[in-house]
Write a protein that holds these residues in place. Sequence first.
Motif, PDB file in Angstrom:
ATOM      1  N   UNK A   1      -3.613   0.878   1.632  1.00 58.96           N
ATOM      2  CA  UNK A   1      -4.198   1.240   0.329  1.00 58.96           C
ATOM      3  C   UNK A   1      -3.740   2.616  -0.160  1.00 58.96           C
ATOM      4  N   UNK A   2      -3.564   3.564   0.744  1.00 60.80           N
ATOM      5  CA  UNK A   2      -3.080   4.878   0.331  1.00 60.80           C
ATOM      6  C   UNK A   2      -1.687   4.761  -0.279  1.00 60.80           C
ATOM      7  N   UNK A   3      -0.793   4.019   0.370  1.00 61.53           N
ATOM      8  CA  UNK A   3       0.570   3.842  -0.146  1.00 61.53           C
ATOM      9  C   UNK A   3       0.556   3.195  -1.527  1.00 61.53           C
ATOM     10  N   UNK A   4      -0.358   2.276  -1.753  1.00 64.01           N
ATOM     11  CA  UNK A   4      -0.416   1.561  -3.029  1.00 64.01           C
ATOM     12  C   UNK A   4      -0.861   2.435  -4.198  1.00 64.01           C
ATOM     13  N   UNK A   5      -1.427   3.593  -3.920  1.00 65.09           N
ATOM     14  CA  UNK A   5      -1.900   4.430  -5.029  1.00 65.09           C
ATOM     15  C   UNK A   5      -1.278   5.825  -5.033  1.00 65.09           C
ATOM     16  N   UNK A   6      -0.564   6.185  -3.993  1.00 59.73           N
ATOM     17  CA  UNK A   6      -0.027   7.547  -3.873  1.00 59.73           C
ATOM     18  C   UNK A   6       1.081   7.807  -4.894  1.00 59.73           C
ATOM     19  N   UNK A   7       1.165   9.058  -5.328  1.00 64.52           N
ATOM     20  CA  UNK A   7       2.249   9.448  -6.238  1.00 64.52           C
ATOM     21  C   UNK A   7       3.545   9.602  -5.429  1.00 64.52           C
ATOM     22  N   UNK A   8       4.651   9.578  -6.122  1.00 62.67           N
ATOM     23  CA  UNK A   8       5.964   9.641  -5.481  1.00 62.67           C
ATOM     24  C   UNK A   8       6.113  10.906  -4.622  1.00 62.67           C
ATOM     25  N   UNK A   9       5.637  12.032  -5.116  1.00 64.83           N
ATOM     26  CA  UNK A   9       5.732  13.287  -4.361  1.00 64.83           C
ATOM     27  C   UNK A   9       5.057  13.142  -2.992  1.00 64.83           C
ATOM     28  N   UNK A  10       3.870  12.550  -2.964  1.00 65.05           N
ATOM     29  CA  UNK A  10       3.152  12.365  -1.708  1.00 65.05           C
ATOM     30  C   UNK A  10       3.826  11.324  -0.819  1.00 65.05           C
ATOM     31  N   UNK A  11       4.382  10.289  -1.419  1.00 67.43           N
ATOM     32  CA  UNK A  11       5.113   9.288  -0.640  1.00 67.43           C
ATOM     33  C   UNK A  11       6.338   9.914   0.027  1.00 67.43           C
ATOM     34  N   UNK A  12       7.041  10.762  -0.705  1.00 68.71           N
ATOM     35  CA  UNK A  12       8.198  11.450  -0.130  1.00 68.71           C
ATOM     36  C   UNK A  12       7.771  12.393   0.992  1.00 68.71           C
ATOM     37  N   UNK A  13       6.636  13.044   0.842  1.00 69.64           N
ATOM     38  CA  UNK A  13       6.120  13.911   1.907  1.00 69.64           C
ATOM     39  C   UNK A  13       5.767  13.086   3.135  1.00 69.64           C
ATOM     40  N   UNK A  14       5.149  11.938   2.928  1.00 70.47           N
ATOM     41  CA  UNK A  14       4.797  11.062   4.051  1.00 70.47           C
ATOM     42  C   UNK A  14       6.053  10.549   4.755  1.00 70.47           C
ATOM     43  N   UNK A  15       7.094  10.283   3.985  1.00 73.22           N
ATOM     44  CA  UNK A  15       8.342   9.787   4.561  1.00 73.22           C
ATOM     45  C   UNK A  15       8.889  10.736   5.623  1.00 73.22           C
ATOM     46  N   UNK A  16       8.745  12.028   5.382  1.00 70.58           N
ATOM     47  CA  UNK A  16       9.273  13.023   6.324  1.00 70.58           C
ATOM     48  C   UNK A  16       8.613  12.915   7.696  1.00 70.58           C
TER      49      UNK A  16
END
Length: 130
Positions: A21-36
Motif C-alpha cells: 500500500x505504501x508503494x501504491x501511494x508514494x511520490x516518485x521522490x520517496x520511491x527513488x529513496x526507497x530504491x536505494x
Amino acid sequence: MRTFSELAASRRDWIDRILIPWCKQACRRDLLAALQDWPNIAGKVDADKTLWFWAWSRFPDLVHDELSGIDETVNIVVTLNDGTTAAGFPDARESDLGQLVLLATTPDAANRVEQLGPFSIDDVVSITRQ
C-alpha cells in the motif's frame, strides 16, 4: 513468534498490509529513496517486479499482475494533472524509475512510431485502456 513459519507469515503480512500500500501511494521522490535501500527493505528481490510494479499498480489498467510489470499489449490513455492526455502502448523497457514512456503511431500518412513522455508517476492522474 516462536517458529520460522510464524516469522515468515509475519513478514508476508507486513509486505501485504504496509509495504505494497505504501508503494501504491508514494511520490516518485520517496520511491527513488526507497530504491536505494530496497534490499534492506524488501530483501533480494527485483525492484522492477516489486517496488515499481507495486507503484504502477495504482493504475490497474497499466499493469499485468501475472507478469508483475507494465503491460505492453494494451493501448492506453494517460491523463496528466494538467488535463492533457497521451495515448499509445506502454514501453516497459524505456519506462524506468517512475517514468512512463508510450509508443504511438503518428496520425499522418507515414504511420511512424513516436515516443511520448516520459511521464512521471507523480503527474499521472489516471490510466485507462482504449
